[in-house]
Design an enzyme around this catalytic site. Structure first.
Site, PDB file in Angstrom:
ATOM      1  N   LYS A  44       0.797  -1.228   0.000  1.00 35.20           N
ATOM      2  CA  LYS A  44       0.000   0.000   0.000  1.00 35.20           C
ATOM      3  C   LYS A  44       0.831   1.280   0.000  1.00 35.20           C
ATOM      4  O   LYS A  44       0.301   2.352  -0.269  1.00 35.20           O
ATOM      5  CB  LYS A  44      -0.972  -0.017   1.178  1.00 35.20           C
ATOM      6  CG  LYS A  44      -2.014  -1.103   1.069  1.00 35.20           C
ATOM      7  CD  LYS A  44      -3.001  -0.826  -0.046  1.00 35.20           C
ATOM      8  CE  LYS A  44      -3.985  -1.956  -0.211  1.00 35.20           C
ATOM      9  NZ  LYS A  44      -5.040  -1.646  -1.168  1.00 35.20           N
TER      10      LYS A  44
HETATM   11  C1  LIG Z   1      -3.180  -7.222   3.603  1.00 36.68           C
HETATM   12  C2  LIG Z   1      -3.724  -6.928   2.257  1.00 36.68           C
HETATM   13  N1  LIG Z   1      -3.703  -7.849   1.320  1.00 36.68           N
HETATM   14  C3  LIG Z   1      -4.189  -7.625   0.086  1.00 36.68           C
HETATM   15  C4  LIG Z   1      -4.739  -6.457  -0.266  1.00 36.68           C
HETATM   16  C5  LIG Z   1      -5.309  -6.315  -1.649  1.00 36.68           C
HETATM   17  O1  LIG Z   1      -4.776  -5.364  -2.459  1.00 36.68           O
HETATM   18  P1  LIG Z   1      -5.716  -4.448  -3.326  1.00 36.68           P
HETATM   19  O2  LIG Z   1      -6.415  -3.509  -2.407  1.00 36.68           O
HETATM   20  O3  LIG Z   1      -4.785  -3.740  -4.255  1.00 36.68           O
HETATM   21  O4  LIG Z   1      -6.682  -5.315  -4.061  1.00 36.68           O
HETATM   22  C6  LIG Z   1      -4.808  -5.493   0.717  1.00 36.68           C
HETATM   23  C7  LIG Z   1      -5.504  -4.280   0.486  1.00 36.68           C
HETATM   24  O5  LIG Z   1      -5.906  -3.585   1.383  1.00 36.68           O
HETATM   25  C8  LIG Z   1      -4.273  -5.723   1.999  1.00 36.68           C
HETATM   26  O6  LIG Z   1      -4.315  -4.819   2.989  1.00 36.68           O
END
Ligand SMILES: Cc1ncc(COP(=O)(O)O)c(C=O)c1O
Length: 471
Positions: A44
Protein backbone atom coordinates in the site's frame (compact mmCIF):
# COMPACT_ATOMS: atom_id res chain seq x y z
CA UNK A 1 28.36 7.91 0.07
CA UNK A 2 25.03 6.31 -0.81
CA UNK A 3 21.86 7.28 0.99
CA UNK A 4 18.22 8.16 0.43
CA UNK A 5 16.91 11.61 1.16
CA UNK A 6 13.52 10.21 2.01
CA UNK A 7 11.88 6.87 2.72
CA UNK A 8 9.58 7.60 -0.19
CA UNK A 9 12.48 6.86 -2.56
CA UNK A 10 12.50 3.29 -1.25
CA UNK A 11 8.94 2.50 -2.28
CA UNK A 12 8.59 -0.19 -4.96
CA UNK A 13 11.20 -2.32 -6.74
CA UNK A 14 10.53 -5.12 -4.28
CA UNK A 15 12.32 -8.43 -4.97
CA UNK A 16 11.04 -11.69 -6.42
CA UNK A 17 11.85 -14.78 -4.36
CA UNK A 18 11.28 -18.37 -5.54
CA UNK A 19 8.98 -20.48 -3.37
CA UNK A 20 11.04 -23.63 -2.97
CA UNK A 21 9.37 -25.78 -0.35
CA UNK A 22 5.66 -25.04 -0.52
CA UNK A 23 5.87 -25.28 -4.34
CA UNK A 24 8.10 -28.38 -4.34
CA UNK A 25 7.14 -30.92 -6.98
CA UNK A 26 4.99 -28.52 -8.99
CA UNK A 27 5.75 -28.33 -12.72
CA UNK A 28 5.91 -24.51 -12.97
CA UNK A 29 8.22 -22.08 -11.14
CA UNK A 30 6.44 -19.93 -8.55
CA UNK A 31 7.99 -16.60 -7.56
CA UNK A 32 6.75 -14.38 -4.74
CA UNK A 33 6.87 -10.58 -5.00
CA UNK A 34 7.69 -9.63 -1.44
CA UNK A 35 5.85 -6.38 -0.80
CA UNK A 36 6.56 -6.26 2.93
CA UNK A 37 10.00 -4.99 1.95
CA UNK A 38 8.46 -1.61 1.14
CA UNK A 39 9.39 0.97 3.83
CA UNK A 40 5.91 0.93 5.39
CA UNK A 41 5.81 -2.87 5.26
CA UNK A 42 3.18 -3.37 2.56
CA UNK A 43 2.14 -2.97 -1.05
CA UNK A 44 0.00 0.00 0.00
CA UNK A 45 3.01 2.34 0.20
CA UNK A 46 2.81 2.41 -3.58
CA UNK A 47 -0.69 3.86 -3.74
CA UNK A 48 -0.25 6.15 -0.73
CA UNK A 49 2.39 8.32 -2.37
CA UNK A 50 0.51 8.65 -5.66
CA UNK A 51 -2.87 9.42 -4.05
CA UNK A 52 -1.34 12.16 -1.87
CA UNK A 53 0.53 13.70 -4.79
CA UNK A 54 -2.67 13.72 -6.87
CA UNK A 55 -4.52 15.55 -4.04
CA UNK A 56 -1.70 18.10 -3.86
CA UNK A 57 -1.70 18.56 -7.62
CA UNK A 58 -5.43 19.25 -7.80
CA UNK A 59 -5.23 21.66 -4.83
CA UNK A 60 -7.43 19.62 -2.47
CA UNK A 61 -4.56 19.03 -0.05
CA UNK A 62 -2.74 22.12 1.20
CA UNK A 63 0.09 22.59 3.74
CA UNK A 64 -1.15 21.68 7.24
CA UNK A 65 -4.08 19.69 5.81
CA UNK A 66 -5.45 16.39 7.11
CA UNK A 67 -5.47 13.10 5.25
CA UNK A 68 -8.50 10.93 6.10
CA UNK A 69 -8.78 7.30 5.04
CA UNK A 70 -10.84 4.24 5.91
CA UNK A 71 -8.05 1.68 6.15
CA UNK A 72 -7.40 -1.74 7.62
CA UNK A 73 -3.91 -0.65 8.47
CA UNK A 74 -1.55 -0.98 5.56
CA UNK A 75 -2.76 1.99 3.53
CA UNK A 76 -2.69 3.95 6.77
CA UNK A 77 0.99 3.19 7.33
CA UNK A 78 1.83 4.21 3.77
CA UNK A 79 -0.15 7.43 4.13
CA UNK A 80 1.37 8.15 7.56
CA UNK A 81 4.88 7.91 6.09
CA UNK A 82 3.99 10.17 3.17
CA UNK A 83 2.15 12.59 5.51
CA UNK A 84 5.18 12.92 7.80
CA UNK A 85 7.45 13.62 4.88
CA UNK A 86 5.10 16.30 3.59
CA UNK A 87 3.76 17.74 6.86
CA UNK A 88 0.12 16.55 6.95
CA UNK A 89 -2.02 15.16 9.76
CA UNK A 90 -3.56 11.67 9.43
CA UNK A 91 -6.98 10.54 10.66
CA UNK A 92 -7.91 6.91 9.98
CA UNK A 93 -11.03 4.79 10.51
CA UNK A 94 -10.56 1.03 10.97
CA UNK A 95 -13.00 -1.88 11.36
CA UNK A 96 -12.79 -3.46 14.81
CA UNK A 97 -11.74 -6.89 13.47
CA UNK A 98 -8.32 -5.46 12.54
CA UNK A 99 -5.49 -6.84 14.67
CA UNK A 100 -4.72 -4.55 17.63
CA UNK A 101 -1.04 -4.47 16.70
CA UNK A 102 -1.83 -2.95 13.32
CA UNK A 103 -3.76 -0.13 15.02
CA UNK A 104 -0.87 0.43 17.44
CA UNK A 105 1.47 0.78 14.48
CA UNK A 106 -0.71 3.53 12.97
CA UNK A 107 -0.77 5.37 16.28
CA UNK A 108 3.01 4.94 16.61
CA UNK A 109 3.44 6.84 13.34
CA UNK A 110 1.43 9.67 14.90
CA UNK A 111 -1.94 9.03 13.25
CA UNK A 112 -5.32 9.36 14.98
CA UNK A 113 -7.37 6.15 14.64
CA UNK A 114 -11.14 5.77 15.06
CA UNK A 115 -12.36 2.17 15.49
CA UNK A 116 -15.71 1.21 13.91
CA UNK A 117 -17.83 -2.00 13.98
CA UNK A 118 -16.85 -4.47 11.24
CA UNK A 119 -20.17 -6.32 11.06
CA UNK A 120 -22.45 -3.42 10.00
CA UNK A 121 -23.22 -2.93 6.26
CA UNK A 122 -20.94 -0.54 4.33
CA UNK A 123 -23.70 2.09 4.01
CA UNK A 124 -24.50 2.02 7.75
CA UNK A 125 -23.54 5.37 9.35
CA UNK A 126 -21.35 3.45 11.84
CA UNK A 127 -19.27 1.64 9.18
CA UNK A 128 -15.63 2.65 8.86
CA UNK A 129 -16.31 3.99 5.37
CA UNK A 130 -19.29 6.16 6.46
CA UNK A 131 -17.43 7.48 9.51
CA UNK A 132 -14.48 8.51 7.32
CA UNK A 133 -16.85 10.42 5.00
CA UNK A 134 -18.44 12.19 7.98
CA UNK A 135 -15.04 13.15 9.43
CA UNK A 136 -14.03 14.68 6.10
CA UNK A 137 -17.14 16.88 6.17
CA UNK A 138 -16.50 17.89 9.79
CA UNK A 139 -12.73 18.53 9.59
CA UNK A 140 -11.40 21.72 8.04
CA UNK A 141 -8.71 21.21 5.38
CA UNK A 142 -9.36 17.47 5.31
CA UNK A 143 -9.20 15.25 2.25
CA UNK A 144 -10.60 11.75 2.07
CA UNK A 145 -8.48 9.96 -0.50
CA UNK A 146 -10.60 6.78 -0.63
CA UNK A 147 -8.51 4.01 -2.11
CA UNK A 148 -11.75 2.25 -3.12
CA UNK A 149 -12.56 4.84 -5.77
CA UNK A 150 -9.24 6.59 -6.37
CA UNK A 151 -7.93 6.21 -9.93
CA UNK A 152 -4.35 6.51 -8.62
CA UNK A 153 -4.80 3.21 -6.77
CA UNK A 154 -4.91 0.95 -9.87
CA UNK A 155 -2.72 3.45 -11.74
CA UNK A 156 0.14 3.02 -9.21
CA UNK A 157 0.18 -0.66 -10.10
CA UNK A 158 -0.20 -0.01 -13.81
CA UNK A 159 2.78 2.33 -13.74
CA UNK A 160 4.83 0.63 -11.00
CA UNK A 161 4.09 -2.96 -9.99
CA UNK A 162 3.19 -4.20 -13.49
CA UNK A 163 6.32 -2.86 -15.26
CA UNK A 164 8.50 -4.14 -12.39
CA UNK A 165 7.08 -7.66 -12.79
CA UNK A 166 7.68 -7.56 -16.52
CA UNK A 167 11.23 -6.24 -16.15
CA UNK A 168 12.20 -8.56 -13.31
CA UNK A 169 11.04 -11.67 -15.20
CA UNK A 170 12.49 -10.50 -18.55
CA UNK A 171 8.98 -10.76 -19.93
CA UNK A 172 8.78 -14.47 -19.06
CA UNK A 173 5.93 -14.18 -16.54
CA UNK A 174 2.96 -16.27 -17.74
CA UNK A 175 0.61 -16.03 -14.74
CA UNK A 176 0.12 -13.24 -12.19
CA UNK A 177 -1.75 -14.07 -8.97
CA UNK A 178 -2.90 -11.47 -6.43
CA UNK A 179 -5.46 -11.23 -3.66
CA UNK A 180 -8.24 -8.73 -4.30
CA UNK A 181 -9.05 -6.10 -1.69
CA UNK A 182 -9.74 -2.76 -3.32
CA UNK A 183 -8.82 -4.50 -6.58
CA UNK A 184 -6.15 -1.88 -7.29
CA UNK A 185 -3.25 -4.34 -7.53
CA UNK A 186 -4.90 -6.85 -9.82
CA UNK A 187 -6.62 -4.25 -11.98
CA UNK A 188 -3.54 -2.06 -12.47
CA UNK A 189 -0.70 -4.59 -12.61
CA UNK A 190 -2.95 -7.06 -14.45
CA UNK A 191 -3.96 -4.52 -17.11
CA UNK A 192 -0.32 -3.60 -17.71
CA UNK A 193 0.83 -7.22 -17.98
CA UNK A 194 -1.99 -8.02 -20.42
CA UNK A 195 -1.14 -5.02 -22.56
CA UNK A 196 2.62 -5.56 -22.65
CA UNK A 197 2.24 -9.31 -23.34
CA UNK A 198 -0.54 -8.81 -25.92
CA UNK A 199 -2.93 -10.78 -23.73
CA UNK A 200 -0.56 -13.70 -23.10
CA UNK A 201 -0.17 -13.28 -19.30
CA UNK A 202 -3.08 -14.80 -17.37
CA UNK A 203 -4.35 -12.76 -14.44
CA UNK A 204 -5.70 -14.70 -11.49
CA UNK A 205 -7.39 -13.22 -8.44
CA UNK A 206 -7.57 -14.84 -5.01
CA UNK A 207 -10.61 -14.15 -2.86
CA UNK A 208 -11.80 -15.25 0.60
CA UNK A 209 -14.91 -17.43 0.93
CA UNK A 210 -17.79 -15.07 1.66
CA UNK A 211 -16.55 -12.20 -0.53
CA UNK A 212 -18.25 -10.98 -3.67
CA UNK A 213 -15.39 -11.21 -6.19
CA UNK A 214 -15.46 -14.98 -6.44
CA UNK A 215 -19.23 -15.31 -6.04
CA UNK A 216 -21.11 -12.16 -7.12
CA UNK A 217 -24.51 -13.83 -6.65
CA UNK A 218 -23.75 -15.63 -3.39
CA UNK A 219 -24.42 -14.36 0.12
CA UNK A 220 -21.77 -12.09 1.67
CA UNK A 221 -20.43 -13.85 4.76
CA UNK A 222 -17.76 -12.83 7.27
CA UNK A 223 -14.27 -14.32 7.09
CA UNK A 224 -11.14 -14.06 9.20
CA UNK A 225 -8.71 -12.79 6.55
CA UNK A 226 -7.96 -9.06 6.59
CA UNK A 227 -7.45 -6.61 3.74
CA UNK A 228 -9.00 -8.78 1.05
CA UNK A 229 -12.49 -9.50 -0.30
CA UNK A 230 -15.43 -7.09 -0.43
CA UNK A 231 -19.16 -7.08 0.25
CA UNK A 232 -19.72 -5.05 -2.95
CA UNK A 233 -17.67 -4.15 -6.03
CA UNK A 234 -15.55 -1.00 -5.52
CA UNK A 235 -14.73 1.43 -8.33
CA UNK A 236 -11.02 0.65 -7.93
CA UNK A 237 -11.65 -2.86 -9.29
CA UNK A 238 -11.83 -3.56 -13.00
CA UNK A 239 -13.75 -6.86 -13.43
CA UNK A 240 -12.55 -7.20 -17.04
CA UNK A 241 -8.93 -7.78 -15.98
CA UNK A 242 -8.90 -11.12 -14.07
CA UNK A 243 -9.20 -14.24 -16.22
CA UNK A 244 -10.10 -16.31 -13.20
CA UNK A 245 -10.80 -15.85 -9.50
CA UNK A 246 -9.94 -18.58 -7.04
CA UNK A 247 -11.87 -18.88 -3.78
CA UNK A 248 -9.79 -19.75 -0.72
CA UNK A 249 -11.07 -20.66 2.75
CA UNK A 250 -9.76 -19.08 5.96
CA UNK A 251 -8.40 -22.47 6.97
CA UNK A 252 -6.45 -22.99 3.73
CA UNK A 253 -5.11 -19.42 3.78
CA UNK A 254 -4.04 -19.50 7.42
CA UNK A 255 -2.43 -22.92 7.04
CA UNK A 256 -0.39 -21.63 4.09
CA UNK A 257 0.51 -18.39 5.90
CA UNK A 258 2.02 -20.44 8.71
CA UNK A 259 3.82 -22.67 6.22
CA UNK A 260 5.30 -19.64 4.42
CA UNK A 261 6.80 -18.51 7.73
CA UNK A 262 8.11 -21.93 8.77
CA UNK A 263 9.18 -23.32 5.42
CA UNK A 264 10.12 -20.28 3.33
CA UNK A 265 11.06 -17.86 6.15
CA UNK A 266 8.51 -15.44 4.69
CA UNK A 267 6.66 -13.93 7.65
CA UNK A 268 3.59 -12.60 5.88
CA UNK A 269 -0.04 -11.71 6.52
CA UNK A 270 -3.03 -14.00 5.96
CA UNK A 271 -3.87 -12.57 2.54
CA UNK A 272 -0.41 -13.69 1.39
CA UNK A 273 -1.19 -17.27 2.39
CA UNK A 274 -4.46 -16.91 0.51
CA UNK A 275 -2.72 -15.67 -2.65
CA UNK A 276 -0.09 -18.42 -2.33
CA UNK A 277 -2.79 -21.13 -2.11
CA UNK A 278 -4.29 -19.80 -5.35
CA UNK A 279 -0.84 -19.57 -7.00
CA UNK A 280 0.02 -23.18 -6.12
CA UNK A 281 -3.35 -24.34 -7.43
CA UNK A 282 -2.60 -22.56 -10.71
CA UNK A 283 0.96 -23.91 -10.87
CA UNK A 284 -0.30 -27.48 -10.45
CA UNK A 285 -1.92 -27.42 -13.87
CA UNK A 286 0.98 -25.75 -15.75
CA UNK A 287 4.23 -26.82 -17.43
CA UNK A 288 7.93 -26.15 -16.70
CA UNK A 289 7.80 -23.36 -19.30
CA UNK A 290 5.35 -21.40 -17.17
CA UNK A 291 6.28 -18.77 -14.65
CA UNK A 292 3.79 -17.87 -11.93
CA UNK A 293 4.31 -14.71 -9.87
CA UNK A 294 2.27 -14.25 -6.72
CA UNK A 295 2.18 -10.90 -4.94
CA UNK A 296 2.51 -11.07 -1.15
CA UNK A 297 1.06 -7.76 0.13
CA UNK A 298 2.22 -7.46 3.73
CA UNK A 299 4.17 -8.73 6.73
CA UNK A 300 3.11 -11.21 9.41
CA UNK A 301 4.20 -8.91 12.22
CA UNK A 302 0.73 -7.40 12.41
CA UNK A 303 -0.80 -10.85 12.94
CA UNK A 304 1.39 -12.31 15.69
CA UNK A 305 -1.50 -12.32 18.17
CA UNK A 306 -3.80 -14.00 15.63
CA UNK A 307 -2.59 -16.24 12.81
CA UNK A 308 0.73 -17.01 14.50
CA UNK A 309 -0.73 -17.47 17.97
CA UNK A 310 -1.28 -21.18 18.76
CA UNK A 311 -4.17 -20.44 21.16
CA UNK A 312 -5.95 -18.18 18.68
CA UNK A 313 -5.86 -20.78 15.91
CA UNK A 314 -6.72 -23.65 18.30
CA UNK A 315 -9.81 -21.81 19.59
CA UNK A 316 -11.07 -21.36 16.05
CA UNK A 317 -10.58 -25.04 15.27
CA UNK A 318 -8.00 -24.12 12.63
CA UNK A 319 -5.08 -26.03 14.14
CA UNK A 320 -4.82 -28.51 16.96
CA UNK A 321 -2.27 -27.55 19.58
CA UNK A 322 0.16 -30.50 19.78
CA UNK A 323 0.85 -29.60 23.43
CA UNK A 324 -2.82 -30.24 24.23
CA UNK A 325 -2.77 -34.04 24.47
CA UNK A 326 -6.19 -35.04 25.86
CA UNK A 327 -9.00 -36.42 23.66
CA UNK A 328 -10.36 -33.62 21.50
CA UNK A 329 -13.93 -32.30 21.71
CA UNK A 330 -14.62 -33.44 18.14
CA UNK A 331 -13.84 -37.03 19.25
CA UNK A 332 -16.07 -36.77 22.32
CA UNK A 333 -19.15 -34.88 21.15
CA UNK A 334 -21.40 -35.18 18.07
CA UNK A 335 -20.25 -31.85 16.61
CA UNK A 336 -21.17 -30.87 13.05
CA UNK A 337 -20.72 -27.72 10.96
CA UNK A 338 -23.68 -28.62 8.71
CA UNK A 339 -25.97 -29.44 11.66
CA UNK A 340 -24.50 -27.70 14.71
CA UNK A 341 -25.07 -29.37 18.06
CA UNK A 342 -27.49 -26.67 19.26
CA UNK A 343 -30.78 -25.06 18.37
CA UNK A 344 -30.03 -22.27 15.88
CA UNK A 345 -32.64 -19.50 15.71
CA UNK A 346 -33.03 -16.18 13.90
CA UNK A 347 -32.86 -13.08 16.17
CA UNK A 348 -36.52 -12.14 15.61
CA UNK A 349 -37.99 -15.51 16.76
CA UNK A 350 -40.26 -14.92 19.78
CA UNK A 351 -39.40 -16.13 23.28
CA UNK A 352 -42.52 -18.32 23.26
CA UNK A 353 -41.67 -20.02 19.96
CA UNK A 354 -38.06 -20.52 21.13
CA UNK A 355 -39.31 -22.22 24.32
CA UNK A 356 -41.54 -24.58 22.29
CA UNK A 357 -38.61 -25.52 20.05
CA UNK A 358 -36.37 -26.03 23.06
CA UNK A 359 -38.91 -28.43 24.60
CA UNK A 360 -38.71 -30.60 21.47
CA UNK A 361 -34.91 -30.67 21.42
CA UNK A 362 -33.70 -33.48 23.69
CA UNK A 363 -30.96 -32.32 26.00
CA UNK A 364 -31.03 -28.79 24.55
CA UNK A 365 -29.37 -26.43 26.99
CA UNK A 366 -28.64 -23.41 24.79
CA UNK A 367 -29.96 -21.61 21.74
CA UNK A 368 -27.58 -20.03 19.22
CA UNK A 369 -29.02 -16.74 17.97
CA UNK A 370 -27.87 -15.75 14.49
CA UNK A 371 -29.13 -14.19 11.28
CA UNK A 372 -27.01 -16.60 9.24
CA UNK A 373 -27.58 -20.21 8.20
CA UNK A 374 -25.15 -23.11 8.66
CA UNK A 375 -22.28 -23.25 7.92
CA UNK A 376 -22.22 -20.41 10.46
CA UNK A 377 -19.22 -18.16 11.06
CA UNK A 378 -18.40 -17.14 14.61
CA UNK A 379 -18.85 -13.47 13.64
CA UNK A 380 -22.45 -14.25 12.69
CA UNK A 381 -23.40 -15.43 16.17
CA UNK A 382 -25.38 -12.72 17.98
CA UNK A 383 -25.23 -14.64 21.27
CA UNK A 384 -26.42 -17.67 23.22
CA UNK A 385 -29.51 -18.12 25.35
CA UNK A 386 -29.48 -20.72 28.13
CA UNK A 387 -32.68 -22.75 28.63
CA UNK A 388 -33.11 -21.39 32.18
CA UNK A 389 -32.66 -17.78 30.96
CA UNK A 390 -35.45 -18.35 28.47
CA UNK A 391 -37.77 -19.82 31.12
CA UNK A 392 -36.98 -16.93 33.51
CA UNK A 393 -37.70 -14.41 30.74
CA UNK A 394 -41.11 -16.00 30.08
CA UNK A 395 -42.11 -15.58 33.72
CA UNK A 396 -40.66 -12.06 33.98
CA UNK A 397 -43.61 -9.58 34.10
CA UNK A 398 -41.45 -6.89 32.45
CA UNK A 399 -41.16 -9.04 29.33
CA UNK A 400 -43.62 -10.24 26.72
CA UNK A 401 -43.77 -13.75 25.22
CA UNK A 402 -43.48 -12.14 21.79
CA UNK A 403 -40.21 -10.36 22.61
CA UNK A 404 -37.45 -11.43 20.20
CA UNK A 405 -35.02 -14.11 21.38
CA UNK A 406 -32.15 -11.69 20.60
CA UNK A 407 -33.31 -9.54 23.55
CA UNK A 408 -32.07 -12.21 26.01
CA UNK A 409 -29.01 -13.43 24.06
CA UNK A 410 -25.56 -12.78 25.47
CA UNK A 411 -22.10 -13.32 24.00
CA UNK A 412 -20.24 -16.40 25.24
CA UNK A 413 -16.62 -17.44 24.68
CA UNK A 414 -15.64 -19.82 21.89
CA UNK A 415 -13.49 -22.94 22.00
CA UNK A 416 -11.96 -25.09 19.25
CA UNK A 417 -13.30 -28.52 18.30
CA UNK A 418 -9.68 -29.71 18.37
CA UNK A 419 -9.15 -28.68 22.00
CA UNK A 420 -9.33 -31.10 24.90
CA UNK A 421 -12.12 -30.57 27.46
CA UNK A 422 -9.66 -29.26 30.06
CA UNK A 423 -8.01 -26.82 27.61
CA UNK A 424 -11.45 -25.63 26.44
CA UNK A 425 -12.66 -25.19 30.03
CA UNK A 426 -9.89 -22.60 30.60
CA UNK A 427 -11.64 -20.20 28.19
CA UNK A 428 -15.01 -20.37 29.94
CA UNK A 429 -14.14 -18.16 32.92
CA UNK A 430 -17.44 -17.63 34.71
CA UNK A 431 -19.56 -18.46 31.64
CA UNK A 432 -21.95 -21.44 31.59
CA UNK A 433 -21.26 -22.46 27.97
CA UNK A 434 -19.13 -21.86 24.88
CA UNK A 435 -19.62 -21.94 21.14
CA UNK A 436 -17.53 -24.71 19.56
CA UNK A 437 -15.69 -23.86 16.34
CA UNK A 438 -14.29 -26.18 13.67
CA UNK A 439 -12.13 -24.62 10.90
CA UNK A 440 -13.72 -21.22 11.64
CA UNK A 441 -17.34 -22.50 11.56
CA UNK A 442 -19.77 -23.06 14.44
CA UNK A 443 -20.25 -26.79 15.04
CA UNK A 444 -22.04 -26.77 18.40
CA UNK A 445 -22.35 -25.54 21.95
CA UNK A 446 -20.72 -27.13 24.97
CA UNK A 447 -21.63 -26.33 28.57
CA UNK A 448 -19.23 -25.85 31.46
CA UNK A 449 -20.80 -28.89 33.20
CA UNK A 450 -20.16 -31.06 30.14
CA UNK A 451 -16.54 -29.91 30.00
CA UNK A 452 -16.13 -30.72 33.71
CA UNK A 453 -17.60 -34.23 33.18
CA UNK A 454 -15.37 -34.86 30.16
CA UNK A 455 -12.28 -33.61 32.03
CA UNK A 456 -13.09 -35.88 35.01
CA UNK A 457 -13.61 -38.87 32.67
CA UNK A 458 -10.28 -38.17 30.98
CA UNK A 459 -8.45 -37.81 34.30
CA UNK A 460 -9.95 -41.14 35.46
CA UNK A 461 -8.94 -42.81 32.18
CA UNK A 462 -5.32 -41.54 32.32
CA UNK A 463 -4.92 -42.59 35.98
CA UNK A 464 -6.31 -46.08 35.12
CA UNK A 465 -3.81 -46.30 32.23
CA UNK A 466 -0.94 -45.14 34.45
CA UNK A 467 -1.95 -47.70 37.08
CA UNK A 468 -2.00 -50.46 34.44
CA UNK A 469 1.42 -49.42 33.12
CA UNK A 470 2.96 -49.53 36.58
CA UNK A 471 1.52 -52.94 37.52
C1 LIG B 1 -3.18 -7.22 3.60
C2 LIG B 1 -3.72 -6.93 2.26
N1 LIG B 1 -3.70 -7.85 1.32
C3 LIG B 1 -4.19 -7.63 0.09
C4 LIG B 1 -4.74 -6.46 -0.27
C5 LIG B 1 -5.31 -6.32 -1.65
O1 LIG B 1 -4.78 -5.36 -2.46
P1 LIG B 1 -5.72 -4.45 -3.33
O2 LIG B 1 -6.41 -3.51 -2.41
O3 LIG B 1 -4.79 -3.74 -4.26
O4 LIG B 1 -6.68 -5.31 -4.06
C6 LIG B 1 -4.81 -5.49 0.72
C7 LIG B 1 -5.50 -4.28 0.49
O5 LIG B 1 -5.91 -3.58 1.38
C8 LIG B 1 -4.27 -5.72 2.00
O6 LIG B 1 -4.31 -4.82 2.99
Amino acid sequence: MHYQNSLLELIGNTPLVRLKRVAAGLPATVLAKVEYLNPGGSVKDRIAVRMVEAAEADGRLRPGGTIIEPTSGNTGVGLAIVAQEKGYRCLFTCPDKVAADKIRVLRAYGATVVICPATVPVDDPRSYRSVAARLERETQGAVLLDQYSHPENPRSHYLGTGPELWRQTDGRITHFVAGIGTGGTISGAGAYLKKVSHGRVRIIGADPEGSIYSDPEGPVRPYLLEGVGQPQLPRSYDPTVPDEIIRVSDHEAITMTRRLAREEALLTGGSCGMAAVAALRVAERLTPDDLVVVLLPDSGRGYLAKIFDDQWVARLGLFDDPADTGPRLRELLPLSVERPRAIVLQPEVSLLRAATLLDHYPGGTHIVVTAGAPPLRLAEVVGLVAAHTLRDALTDPRRSAIDPISSVATVRPHVGAGQSASAAACHLDAHDAAVVIERGFVCGVVTGDELDDLTRADTARTSRETALETT
